[in-house]
Write a protein that holds these residues in place. Structure first.
Motif, mmCIF file in Angstrom:
data_model
loop_
_atom_site.group_PDB
_atom_site.id
_atom_site.type_symbol
_atom_site.label_atom_id
_atom_site.label_comp_id
_atom_site.label_asym_id
_atom_site.label_seq_id
_atom_site.Cartn_x
_atom_site.Cartn_y
_atom_site.Cartn_z
ATOM 1 N N VAL A 108 -11.266 -7.809 9.312
ATOM 2 C CA VAL A 108 -11.883 -7.062 8.209
ATOM 3 C C VAL A 108 -13.139 -7.745 7.664
ATOM 4 O O VAL A 108 -14.157 -7.073 7.435
ATOM 5 N N PRO A 109 -13.148 -9.079 7.429
ATOM 6 C CA PRO A 109 -14.384 -9.703 6.931
ATOM 7 C C PRO A 109 -15.575 -9.550 7.876
ATOM 8 O O PRO A 109 -16.722 -9.581 7.416
ATOM 9 N N ILE A 110 -15.322 -9.380 9.171
ATOM 10 C CA ILE A 110 -16.415 -9.168 10.123
ATOM 11 C C ILE A 110 -16.889 -7.719 10.082
ATOM 12 O O ILE A 110 -18.090 -7.446 10.074
ATOM 13 N N CYS A 111 -15.953 -6.767 10.035
ATOM 14 C CA CYS A 111 -16.304 -5.344 10.051
ATOM 15 C C CYS A 111 -16.756 -4.840 8.682
ATOM 16 O O CYS A 111 -17.646 -3.973 8.604
ATOM 17 N N SER A 112 -16.156 -5.335 7.619
ATOM 18 C CA SER A 112 -16.471 -4.884 6.247
ATOM 19 C C SER A 112 -16.573 -6.099 5.339
ATOM 20 O O SER A 112 -15.646 -6.407 4.571
ATOM 21 N N PRO A 113 -17.702 -6.819 5.390
ATOM 22 C CA PRO A 113 -17.843 -8.095 4.665
ATOM 23 C C PRO A 113 -17.655 -7.996 3.153
ATOM 24 O O PRO A 113 -17.292 -8.983 2.518
ATOM 25 N N LYS A 114 -17.876 -6.822 2.581
ATOM 26 C CA LYS A 114 -17.784 -6.681 1.128
ATOM 27 C C LYS A 114 -16.386 -6.319 0.643
ATOM 28 O O LYS A 114 -16.147 -6.221 -0.562
ATOM 29 N N PHE A 115 -15.462 -6.123 1.579
ATOM 30 C CA PHE A 115 -14.119 -5.723 1.160
ATOM 31 C C PHE A 115 -13.429 -6.857 0.404
ATOM 32 O O PHE A 115 -13.498 -8.018 0.805
ATOM 33 N N GLU A 116 -12.724 -6.502 -0.686
ATOM 34 C CA GLU A 116 -12.053 -7.484 -1.545
ATOM 35 C C GLU A 116 -10.535 -7.368 -1.396
ATOM 36 O O GLU A 116 -9.932 -6.401 -1.848
ATOM 37 N N PHE A 117 -9.932 -8.379 -0.802
ATOM 38 C CA PHE A 117 -8.477 -8.395 -0.650
ATOM 39 C C PHE A 117 -7.766 -8.637 -1.977
ATOM 40 O O PHE A 117 -6.564 -8.403 -2.085
ATOM 41 N N SER A 118 -8.478 -9.097 -2.981
ATOM 42 C CA SER A 118 -7.857 -9.399 -4.270
ATOM 43 C C SER A 118 -7.310 -8.154 -4.955
ATOM 44 O O SER A 118 -6.472 -8.244 -5.850
ATOM 45 N N LYS A 119 -7.754 -6.974 -4.528
ATOM 46 C CA LYS A 119 -7.317 -5.734 -5.158
ATOM 47 C C LYS A 119 -6.145 -5.083 -4.424
ATOM 48 O O LYS A 119 -5.716 -3.987 -4.788
ATOM 49 N N ILE A 120 -5.640 -5.754 -3.398
ATOM 50 C CA ILE A 120 -4.588 -5.173 -2.555
ATOM 51 C C ILE A 120 -3.211 -5.646 -3.009
ATOM 52 O O ILE A 120 -3.019 -6.807 -3.390
ATOM 53 N N ASP A 121 -2.229 -4.741 -2.941
ATOM 54 C CA ASP A 121 -0.832 -5.094 -3.237
ATOM 55 C C ASP A 121 -0.067 -5.444 -1.962
ATOM 56 O O ASP A 121 0.702 -6.407 -1.952
ATOM 57 N N PHE A 122 -0.266 -4.651 -0.894
ATOM 58 C CA PHE A 122 0.476 -4.861 0.351
ATOM 59 C C PHE A 122 -0.472 -4.804 1.541
ATOM 60 O O PHE A 122 -1.389 -3.977 1.591
ATOM 61 N N LEU A 123 -0.217 -5.670 2.491
ATOM 62 C CA LEU A 123 -0.903 -5.665 3.778
ATOM 63 C C LEU A 123 0.166 -5.467 4.837
ATOM 64 O O LEU A 123 1.065 -6.305 4.978
ATOM 65 N N THR A 124 0.095 -4.353 5.596
ATOM 66 C CA THR A 124 1.236 -3.955 6.419
ATOM 67 C C THR A 124 0.822 -3.260 7.706
ATOM 68 O O THR A 124 -0.321 -2.826 7.859
#
Length: 368
Positions: A108-124
């Protein structure tokens, strides 16, 4: 003597501590809407290289999915080949057994560098959500296990399967081959999306059968010259190939009877897959091709028109899990035993983290 399914559950729960049991009839329906996936965005993708091995896992970013052929009706009367060979059930776990969720946080950081994981509840993985939906609807037909690990602000939901390899025993694989154009050297294309489900935010990974595009480029086998490593703490290597962009997603399946593939609805819902293509056949000879939008699939399945009660209970289940997964230093496990219809939530003793140390350090510092 053949290994019993219960042995798999017993082995997984060895050296664990039971925290609670979860019952389907105790899940409540919230007041807010849970019938739509809001703020949907495709944020990453990768393909497993066909040269990957468990000791040498390689992904290609953003990877190249198979592409749906333009004239589907040309397949009518074509004879499909029956497949009885073993195939990998979950490539992420097969190639990265200890760290199956790692490719998401690398890609994700390579494809969408501006994405913020801090706003996520679950990664699945999408597969986990489908299993939990079956539990909520009391339609589970087999045992399953999902592990959880809290990393910073989000919780990993880790897919478990009883076996690494399984047999398809159908014409489905060949239908995928004839209905789409396949890139040589690439396999197992994954898309990574984000969305809000009710009041919870998800990053969800899933396998894509093919996409609806016409810009397919076949790749030669000389790209190993560009193989890179993410970290000296990771076994995973990667190759950059192309630029990431959103795609129109297509699910492929084959059927020999007139029944409708009802389980495909959840598969499409949790990934916002655009189309379902069904190859109807008799003894392997295709006689009808159906291409249906998600809205058409929902219309055919009358019981999927009013899904607030079901999805509301699923949202409540996710909240319960979020409350139970508190300690970042522990791995937890949700174990559904089909034989006695019980759902146990446990803490696993001395289980290794599901991410390499550098990613744990990166995402646990709250500065995501």
């Amino acid at each position: 003597m053949a290994k019993k399914s219960s042995d798999w559950l017993t082995w997984h729960l060895k050296n664990s501590t039971l925290i609670t049991e979860i019952f389907q009839n105790e899940l409540t329906i919230p007041d807010f809407d849970c019938t739509q996936l809001n703020n949907y965005e495709q944020i990453g993708s990768y393909s497993w290289s066909s040269y990957s091995r468990p000791y040498n896992p390689i992904i290609v970013i953003p990877g190249r999915p198979s592409v749906l052929i333009q004239n589907l009706q040309s397949l009518v009367s074509q004879h499909l080949i029956f497949n009885s060979e073993q195939s990998i059930i979950d490539e992420n776990r097969f190639y990265l057994h200890n760290h199956p969720m790692e490719p998401i946080l690398r890609t994700v950081p390579i494809c969408s560098p501006k994405f913020e994981f801090s706003k996520i509840d679950f990664l699945t993985d999408r597969n986990n959500l489908r299993k939990l939906l079956d539990f909520v609807e009391n339609k589970t037909d087999r045992s399953f296990i999902i592990d959880f690990q809290k990393v910073g602000n989000f919780i990993l939901m880790v897919r478990n399967e009883e076996r690494n390899l399984g047999r398809d025993n159908s014409f489905g694989k060949d239908f995928e081959n004839v209905a789409s154009l396949v890139n040589q050297g690439y396999c197992g294309h994954r898309r990574i999306v984000t969305y809000s489900f009710g009041d919870l935010n998800f990053v969800t990974r899933f396998e894509v059968d093919c996409v609806e595009d016409d810009d397919l480029e076949f790749k030669e086998d000389d790209y190993f010259r560009n193989k890179l490593k993410f970290s000296d703490k990771s076994k995973l290597s990667y190759i950059i190939d192309g630029k990431f962009r959103p795609r129109v997603l297509v699910e492929l399946t084959s059927r020999s009877k007139t029944d409708f593939p009802v389980k495909k609805w959840a598969q499409m819902f949790f990934s916002k897959t655009d189309y379902l293509v069904i190859g109807r056949h008799r003894d392997g000879i295709l006689n009808r091709i159906q291409k249906l939008s998600f809205e058409q699939v929902t219309h055919i399945l009358q019981n999927r028109k009013n899904i607030q009660p079901t999805m509301g209970r699923l949202n409540s289940l996710m909240h319960k899990i979020k409350e139970l997964v508190k300690d970042e230093n522990c791995v937890y496990s949700l174990v559904y035993d089909y034989s006695n219809k019980s759902m146990k939530f446990c803490k696993l003793d001395n289980h290794q983290p599901y991410l390499p140390n550098d990613l744990i350090e990166q995402f646990s510092n709250k500065n995501i």
